[in-house]
Design a protein around this motif. Structure first.
Motif, mmCIF file in Angstrom:
data_model
loop_
_atom_site.group_PDB
_atom_site.id
_atom_site.type_symbol
_atom_site.label_atom_id
_atom_site.label_comp_id
_atom_site.label_asym_id
_atom_site.label_seq_id
_atom_site.Cartn_x
_atom_site.Cartn_y
_atom_site.Cartn_z
ATOM 1 N N ARG A 1 16.379 6.233 -8.328
ATOM 2 C CA ARG A 1 16.783 6.772 -9.625
ATOM 3 C C ARG A 1 15.954 7.971 -10.054
ATOM 4 N N MET A 2 14.870 8.235 -9.355
ATOM 5 C CA MET A 2 14.008 9.367 -9.679
ATOM 6 C C MET A 2 14.537 10.612 -8.985
ATOM 7 N N PRO A 3 14.214 11.811 -9.537
ATOM 8 C CA PRO A 3 14.649 13.036 -8.863
ATOM 9 C C PRO A 3 13.981 13.177 -7.500
ATOM 10 N N GLN A 4 14.709 13.754 -6.566
ATOM 11 C CA GLN A 4 14.193 13.931 -5.214
ATOM 12 C C GLN A 4 13.096 14.983 -5.213
ATOM 13 N N LYS A 5 12.046 14.707 -4.460
ATOM 14 C CA LYS A 5 10.973 15.692 -4.325
ATOM 15 C C LYS A 5 11.424 16.752 -3.340
ATOM 16 N N ARG A 6 11.055 17.985 -3.622
ATOM 17 C CA ARG A 6 11.399 19.085 -2.726
ATOM 18 C C ARG A 6 10.152 19.557 -2.013
ATOM 19 N N GLY A 7 10.365 20.299 -0.951
ATOM 20 C CA GLY A 7 9.244 20.827 -0.177
ATOM 21 C C GLY A 7 8.540 21.951 -0.912
ATOM 22 N N ARG A 8 7.684 22.627 -0.219
ATOM 23 C CA ARG A 8 6.913 23.709 -0.835
ATOM 24 C C ARG A 8 7.796 24.864 -1.282
ATOM 25 N N ARG A 9 8.878 25.090 -0.580
ATOM 26 C CA ARG A 9 9.735 26.232 -0.891
ATOM 27 C C ARG A 9 10.754 25.912 -1.974
ATOM 28 N N GLY A 10 10.726 24.731 -2.482
ATOM 29 C CA GLY A 10 11.645 24.374 -3.546
ATOM 30 C C GLY A 10 13.055 24.108 -3.074
ATOM 31 N N GLY A 11 13.226 23.782 -1.810
ATOM 32 C CA GLY A 11 14.549 23.448 -1.296
ATOM 33 C C GLY A 11 15.368 24.648 -0.874
ATOM 34 N N LEU B 1 0.825 -1.205 0.000
ATOM 35 C CA LEU B 1 0.000 0.000 0.000
ATOM 36 C C LEU B 1 0.860 1.256 0.000
ATOM 37 N N TRP B 2 1.937 1.249 0.779
ATOM 38 C CA TRP B 2 2.863 2.385 0.829
ATOM 39 C C TRP B 2 3.486 2.618 -0.549
ATOM 40 N N ALA B 3 3.945 1.560 -1.194
ATOM 41 C CA ALA B 3 4.557 1.692 -2.515
ATOM 42 C C ALA B 3 3.544 2.180 -3.545
ATOM 43 N N LEU B 4 2.312 1.685 -3.472
ATOM 44 C CA LEU B 4 1.275 2.102 -4.418
ATOM 45 C C LEU B 4 0.947 3.583 -4.250
ATOM 46 N N ILE B 5 0.822 4.051 -3.030
ATOM 47 C CA ILE B 5 0.526 5.461 -2.780
ATOM 48 C C ILE B 5 1.702 6.328 -3.215
ATOM 49 N N ALA B 6 2.922 5.892 -2.922
ATOM 50 C CA ALA B 6 4.102 6.661 -3.334
ATOM 51 C C ALA B 6 4.197 6.759 -4.850
ATOM 52 N N ALA B 7 3.861 5.691 -5.558
ATOM 53 C CA ALA B 7 3.915 5.716 -7.023
ATOM 54 C C ALA B 7 2.781 6.554 -7.601
ATOM 55 N N ALA B 8 1.631 6.533 -6.963
ATOM 56 C CA ALA B 8 0.489 7.282 -7.486
ATOM 57 C C ALA B 8 0.711 8.786 -7.406
ATOM 58 N N PHE B 9 1.437 9.246 -6.398
ATOM 59 C CA PHE B 9 1.662 10.671 -6.234
ATOM 60 C C PHE B 9 2.885 11.185 -6.987
ATOM 61 N N ARG B 10 3.622 10.318 -7.646
ATOM 62 C CA ARG B 10 4.747 10.743 -8.479
ATOM 63 C C ARG B 10 4.244 11.182 -9.838
ATOM 64 N N SER B 11 4.947 12.118 -10.454
ATOM 65 C CA SER B 11 4.558 12.522 -11.805
ATOM 66 C C SER B 11 5.087 11.505 -12.813
ATOM 67 N N SER B 12 4.456 11.456 -13.959
ATOM 68 C CA SER B 12 4.853 10.501 -14.990
ATOM 69 C C SER B 12 6.258 10.768 -15.502
ATOM 70 N N SER B 13 6.676 12.021 -15.475
ATOM 71 C CA SER B 13 8.013 12.348 -15.969
ATOM 72 C C SER B 13 9.112 11.823 -15.045
ATOM 73 N N ASP B 14 8.818 11.629 -13.769
ATOM 74 C CA ASP B 14 9.820 11.073 -12.850
ATOM 75 C C ASP B 14 10.166 9.631 -13.198
ATOM 76 N N PHE B 15 9.216 8.899 -13.753
ATOM 77 C CA PHE B 15 9.453 7.495 -14.084
ATOM 78 C C PHE B 15 10.377 7.340 -15.288
ATOM 79 N N VAL B 16 10.514 8.393 -16.099
ATOM 80 C CA VAL B 16 11.417 8.345 -17.248
ATOM 81 C C VAL B 16 12.857 8.181 -16.770
ATOM 82 N N TYR B 17 13.193 8.834 -15.648
ATOM 83 C CA TYR B 17 14.539 8.719 -15.090
ATOM 84 C C TYR B 17 14.846 7.295 -14.642
ATOM 85 N N ALA B 18 13.822 6.567 -14.249
ATOM 86 C CA ALA B 18 13.998 5.183 -13.816
ATOM 87 C C ALA B 18 13.938 4.212 -14.990
ATOM 88 N N GLY B 19 13.653 4.713 -16.195
ATOM 89 C CA GLY B 19 13.624 3.866 -17.381
ATOM 90 C C GLY B 19 12.376 3.015 -17.497
#
Length: 110
Positions: free
Chosen positions: A92-102, A23-41
């Motif tokens: 392999r995906m880019p790290q998510k940043r907080g609201r302030r953009g890091g 469930l944790w993995a499914l929720i984490a994948a659902a909230f990722r953008s599709s472009s992040d998965f390109v980095y993982a191939g």
């Protein structure tokens, strides 16, 4: 407590942990953008389908208890898929940043 009672509790605990991991993995994948998965191939759809299947196989013992052909192999795949997503694929995906953009806060700090 008898041996079978203890094994029942251990089996239940492992099942709940595997369901929680899927469930944790499914929720984490659902909230990722599709472009992040390109980095993982890979694609987001492929991982969502695989993690949903993993969750359904994990829930088999609780919800519907359908005898599955090669059920032991499906159970192993249901454990490996979320671990593989949360480990190597997500790293392999880019790290998510907080609201302030890091960026550091302008109020005080160092």
């Amino acid at each position: 407590m008898s041996y079978y009672g203890a094994m029942g509790w251990i089996s239940l605990t492992i099942s709940v942990v595997v369901i929680g991991l899927a469930l944790w993995a499914l929720i984490a994948a659902a909230f990722r953008s599709s472009s992040d998965f390109v980095y993982a191939g890979t694609t987001k759809t492929r991982w969502l389908v695989g993690l949903i299947a993993s969750l359904l196989v994990s829930l088999n013992g609780f919800a519907y208890n359908i005898p599955l052909m090669f059920g032991w192999l499906l159970s192993i795949a249901a454990i490996v898929a979320p671990i593989y997503y949360l480990g190597p694929v997500r790293s392999r995906m880019p790290q998510k940043r907080g609201r302030r953009g890091g960026q550091r806060s302008q109020r005080g700090g160092w």
